[in-house]
Each structure stands twice: as C-alpha cells, then as structure tokens.
Motif scaffolding. Structure first.
Motif, PDB file in Angstrom:
ATOM      1  N   ARG A 142      -2.112  77.564 -27.915  1.00 38.86           N
ATOM      2  CA  ARG A 142      -2.969  78.234 -28.231  1.00 38.86           C
ATOM      3  C   ARG A 142      -2.830  79.707 -29.139  1.00 38.86           C
ATOM      4  O   ARG A 142      -3.303  79.741 -30.122  1.00 38.86           O
ATOM      5  N   ARG A 143      -1.810  80.000 -28.427  1.00 41.22           N
ATOM      6  CA  ARG A 143      -1.089  81.532 -29.536  1.00 41.22           C
ATOM      7  C   ARG A 143      -0.802  81.175 -30.754  1.00 41.22           C
ATOM      8  O   ARG A 143      -0.777  81.640 -31.621  1.00 41.22           O
ATOM      9  N   GLU A 144       0.277  79.857 -30.040  1.00 39.92           N
ATOM     10  CA  GLU A 144       0.690  78.984 -31.117  1.00 39.92           C
ATOM     11  C   GLU A 144      -0.324  78.984 -32.781  1.00 39.92           C
ATOM     12  O   GLU A 144       0.511  78.885 -33.749  1.00 39.92           O
ATOM     13  N   TYR A 145      -0.987  78.039 -32.210  1.00 37.67           N
ATOM     14  CA  TYR A 145      -2.043  77.677 -32.948  1.00 37.67           C
ATOM     15  C   TYR A 145      -2.493  78.698 -33.734  1.00 37.67           C
ATOM     16  O   TYR A 145      -2.646  78.577 -34.941  1.00 37.67           O
ATOM     17  N   ALA A 146      -2.643  80.133 -32.946  1.00 36.67           N
ATOM     18  CA  ALA A 146      -3.798  81.228 -33.497  1.00 36.67           C
ATOM     19  C   ALA A 146      -2.936  81.948 -34.368  1.00 36.67           C
ATOM     20  O   ALA A 146      -3.130  82.268 -35.981  1.00 36.67           O
ATOM     21  N   PHE A 147      -1.193  82.144 -34.159  1.00 40.68           N
ATOM     22  CA  PHE A 147      -0.054  82.166 -35.303  1.00 40.68           C
ATOM     23  C   PHE A 147       0.017  81.433 -36.968  1.00 40.68           C
ATOM     24  O   PHE A 147       0.387  81.637 -37.718  1.00 40.68           O
ATOM     25  N   GLN A 148      -0.219  80.369 -37.011  1.00 39.19           N
ATOM     26  CA  GLN A 148      -0.098  79.703 -37.665  1.00 39.19           C
ATOM     27  C   GLN A 148      -1.106  79.235 -38.151  1.00 39.19           C
ATOM     28  O   GLN A 148      -1.505  78.715 -39.494  1.00 39.19           O
ATOM     29  N   CYS A 149      -2.313  78.873 -37.861  1.00 44.68           N
ATOM     30  CA  CYS A 149      -4.067  78.156 -38.684  1.00 44.68           C
ATOM     31  C   CYS A 149      -5.063  79.716 -38.466  1.00 44.68           C
ATOM     32  O   CYS A 149      -5.613  78.955 -39.370  1.00 44.68           O
ATOM     33  N   MET A 150      -5.225  80.554 -37.571  1.00 39.56           N
ATOM     34  CA  MET A 150      -5.905  81.833 -38.086  1.00 39.56           C
ATOM     35  C   MET A 150      -6.110  83.111 -38.693  1.00 39.56           C
ATOM     36  O   MET A 150      -4.473  82.926 -38.404  1.00 39.56           O
ATOM     37  N   ASP A 151      -6.520  83.457 -39.397  1.00 39.95           N
ATOM     38  CA  ASP A 151      -6.265  84.291 -40.303  1.00 39.95           C
ATOM     39  C   ASP A 151      -6.311  85.736 -39.273  1.00 39.95           C
ATOM     40  O   ASP A 151      -7.449  85.121 -38.229  1.00 39.95           O
ATOM     41  N   ALA A 152      -6.728  87.053 -39.320  1.00 41.28           N
ATOM     42  CA  ALA A 152      -6.393  88.010 -38.912  1.00 41.28           C
ATOM     43  C   ALA A 152      -8.292  88.252 -37.483  1.00 41.28           C
ATOM     44  O   ALA A 152      -8.497  88.175 -36.912  1.00 41.28           O
ATOM     45  N   THR A 153      -9.370  87.869 -38.683  1.00 36.17           N
ATOM     46  CA  THR A 153     -10.959  88.458 -37.857  1.00 36.17           C
ATOM     47  C   THR A 153     -10.390  87.138 -37.323  1.00 36.17           C
ATOM     48  O   THR A 153     -10.744  87.283 -35.891  1.00 36.17           O
ATOM     49  N   GLU A 154     -10.531  85.653 -37.333  1.00 35.23           N
ATOM     50  CA  GLU A 154     -10.043  84.365 -36.328  1.00 35.23           C
ATOM     51  C   GLU A 154      -9.715  84.906 -34.627  1.00 35.23           C
ATOM     52  O   GLU A 154      -9.817  84.863 -33.297  1.00 35.23           O
ATOM     53  N   ARG A 155      -8.699  85.772 -35.249  1.00 33.04           N
ATOM     54  CA  ARG A 155      -7.569  85.788 -33.898  1.00 33.04           C
ATOM     55  C   ARG A 155      -8.347  86.824 -33.299  1.00 33.04           C
ATOM     56  O   ARG A 155      -7.944  86.722 -32.001  1.00 33.04           O
ATOM     57  N   TYR A 156      -8.125  87.685 -33.452  1.00 36.68           N
ATOM     58  CA  TYR A 156      -9.171  88.943 -33.026  1.00 36.68           C
ATOM     59  C   TYR A 156     -10.501  88.099 -32.158  1.00 36.68           C
ATOM     60  O   TYR A 156     -10.609  88.483 -30.777  1.00 36.68           O
ATOM     61  N   LEU A 157     -11.674  87.449 -33.128  1.00 33.86           N
ATOM     62  CA  LEU A 157     -12.613  85.991 -32.450  1.00 33.86           C
ATOM     63  C   LEU A 157     -12.087  85.978 -31.105  1.00 33.86           C
ATOM     64  O   LEU A 157     -12.352  86.178 -30.046  1.00 33.86           O
ATOM     65  N   GLU A 158     -10.606  85.436 -30.753  1.00 35.33           N
ATOM     66  CA  GLU A 158      -9.829  84.657 -29.617  1.00 35.33           C
ATOM     67  C   GLU A 158      -9.887  85.109 -28.815  1.00 35.33           C
ATOM     68  O   GLU A 158      -9.920  85.614 -27.858  1.00 35.33           O
ATOM     69  N   PHE A 159      -9.062  86.592 -28.967  1.00 35.41           N
ATOM     70  CA  PHE A 159      -8.600  87.787 -28.336  1.00 35.41           C
ATOM     71  C   PHE A 159      -9.994  88.559 -27.241  1.00 35.41           C
ATOM     72  O   PHE A 159      -9.637  88.101 -25.950  1.00 35.41           O
ATOM     73  N   LYS A 160     -10.848  89.305 -28.010  1.00 40.27           N
ATOM     74  CA  LYS A 160     -12.243  89.005 -27.790  1.00 40.27           C
ATOM     75  C   LYS A 160     -12.897  87.874 -26.086  1.00 40.27           C
ATOM     76  O   LYS A 160     -12.733  88.051 -25.710  1.00 40.27           O
ATOM     77  N   MET A 161     -12.179  86.813 -27.069  1.00 44.86           N
ATOM     78  CA  MET A 161     -13.188  85.947 -25.875  1.00 44.86           C
ATOM     79  C   MET A 161     -11.748  85.522 -24.323  1.00 44.86           C
ATOM     80  O   MET A 161     -12.493  85.069 -23.517  1.00 44.86           O
ATOM     81  N   VAL A 162     -10.325  85.473 -25.137  1.00 43.47           N
ATOM     82  CA  VAL A 162      -9.217  85.567 -24.135  1.00 43.47           C
ATOM     83  C   VAL A 162      -9.383  86.525 -22.510  1.00 43.47           C
ATOM     84  O   VAL A 162      -9.386  86.609 -21.962  1.00 43.47           O
ATOM     85  N   TYR A 163      -9.777  87.848 -23.252  1.00 47.18           N
ATOM     86  CA  TYR A 163      -9.584  89.231 -22.858  1.00 47.18           C
ATOM     87  C   TYR A 163     -11.082  89.949 -23.262  1.00 47.18           C
ATOM     88  O   TYR A 163     -10.871  90.969 -23.309  1.00 47.18           O
ATOM     89  N   PRO A 164     -12.187  89.494 -22.175  1.00 42.95           N
ATOM     90  CA  PRO A 164     -13.627  90.198 -23.270  1.00 42.95           C
ATOM     91  C   PRO A 164     -13.670  91.291 -22.175  1.00 42.95           C
ATOM     92  O   PRO A 164     -14.756  92.153 -22.708  1.00 42.95           O
ATOM     93  N   ASP A 165     -12.602  91.762 -21.333  1.00 49.13           N
ATOM     94  CA  ASP A 165     -13.138  93.282 -20.688  1.00 49.13           C
ATOM     95  C   ASP A 165     -11.781  94.194 -20.319  1.00 49.13           C
ATOM     96  O   ASP A 165     -11.924  94.906 -19.887  1.00 49.13           O
TER      97      ASP A 165
END
Length: 179
Positions: A142-165
């Motif tokens: 997922r991290r590799e995909y995020a770096f290669q295929c997501m923009d910063a906003t999408e990576r931020y939303l992924e971060f909030k999902m993986v680390y919600p607290d």
C-alpha cells in the motif's frame, strides 16, 4: 513489572489478535521480557546496527524511517501502544532503518532469537507470525502504491485511515515525512 504482569500483558496482546495461544507459551515469552524505558527523541536502533531485540510498546510511540541519499528522513511507519517495534529483527541481521521514539516509551523488550524460537515452536504462534508477515507485506505494498500512484491529498487520507488516532500526537514534520 513482575512475571505475572508481563504474562497478562502479553496474553492480552495475543487475545486481541484472536490467536488462542497456550498460557505456557505466553509464560515462555514473559520470561524473556525485560521492562525498559526510553526518553523522547532517542534512537533505539540505527541503520547498520545488529537487530538483536524487539519491543512491545506499553506506553508511547516510535517511528521508523530511512535516510535517503540527500540525508532526508523518510518515515516508514509509526508504532504505538500494544504494537511491536520489530523491524526486520526476526529475519535480518542488520537494521535497514532507524527506530526513534516520538514520545517517551515504556516497553517490554525481548531477545529476538529467543522470541522467534518460541514463535516457531507453537503452531498457533507460528500462524500468528505468518499473519503478521502478511500484514507487513500488505502495508508495504500500500505504501509503495501510495508513493507511485497517489497525490499528496490521497496519501494524507490514507494516513488518516491507517493511523486514525495519532495525528494529534505527532509533530507536523513527522506527518510531512510520512506523506
């Protein structure tokens, strides 16, 4: 923390994972555990150091990160209460990353070889180990995909999902390094 408290703490971690681990194996792990504390912003393990231990975080938070060719920190992941600070300690000799505390931490520290010996000696623990390895591979993918295929906003939303607290517990620069 006495042996009974260590046993109860470790049993709770494995119960959360759904693994019905025998109390004798939990007691073996508890016998390996040493209670340790680390202050904030201290390196627990550096790149190239021998990975001879792993920690179960009881309080606090840590990060692992790589250092790129320009000397920049690139955060790999965060670890918090009731999670293992493990890296590749169970299958590699030397660390490829830095482990550093984000907050003061209290942990149970285990000898990596002894911990792995107990894990592979029990079918339930071994399946739990394999499951953890599979989760790690999925996370890395997922991290590799995020770096290669997501923009910063999408990576931020992924971060909030993986680390919600944990976002409020992190300095801004660590959020940025992760993204």
């Amino acid at each position: 923390m006495d042996l009974r408290q260590k046993t109860n703490t470790i049993a709770c971690i494995f119960q959360r994972s759904g693994a019905p681990v025998s109390i004798s194996k939990i007691e073996e792990l508890a016998a390996l555990a040493q209670e340790v504390s680390f202050p904030k912003q201290v390196t627990i393990l550096d790149i190239g150091e021998k990975q001879s231990f792993l920690c179960l975080i009881l309080q606090g938070m840590a990060q692992s990160y790589y250092i790129d060719e320009k000397g920049n920190d690139i955060t790999k992941l965060f670890m918090k209460e009731n999670e293992f600070l493990i890296g590749e300690a169970l299958f590699m000799e030397e660390s490829l990353e830095v482990f550093e505390t984000v907050e003061p931490m209290k942990c149970l520290r285990f000898d990596a070889k002894g911990f792995k010996t107990v894990l592979v000696s029990d079918p339930v623990l071994f399946r739990s180990y394999i499951s953890t390895l599979e989760q790690t591979i999925r996370y890395k993918m997922r991290r590799e995909y995020a770096f290669q295929c997501m923009d910063a906003t999408e990576r931020y939303l992924e971060f909030k999902m993986v680390y919600p607290d944990i976002e409020d517990r992190l300095p801004q620069n660590l959020n940025a390094s992760y993204l």
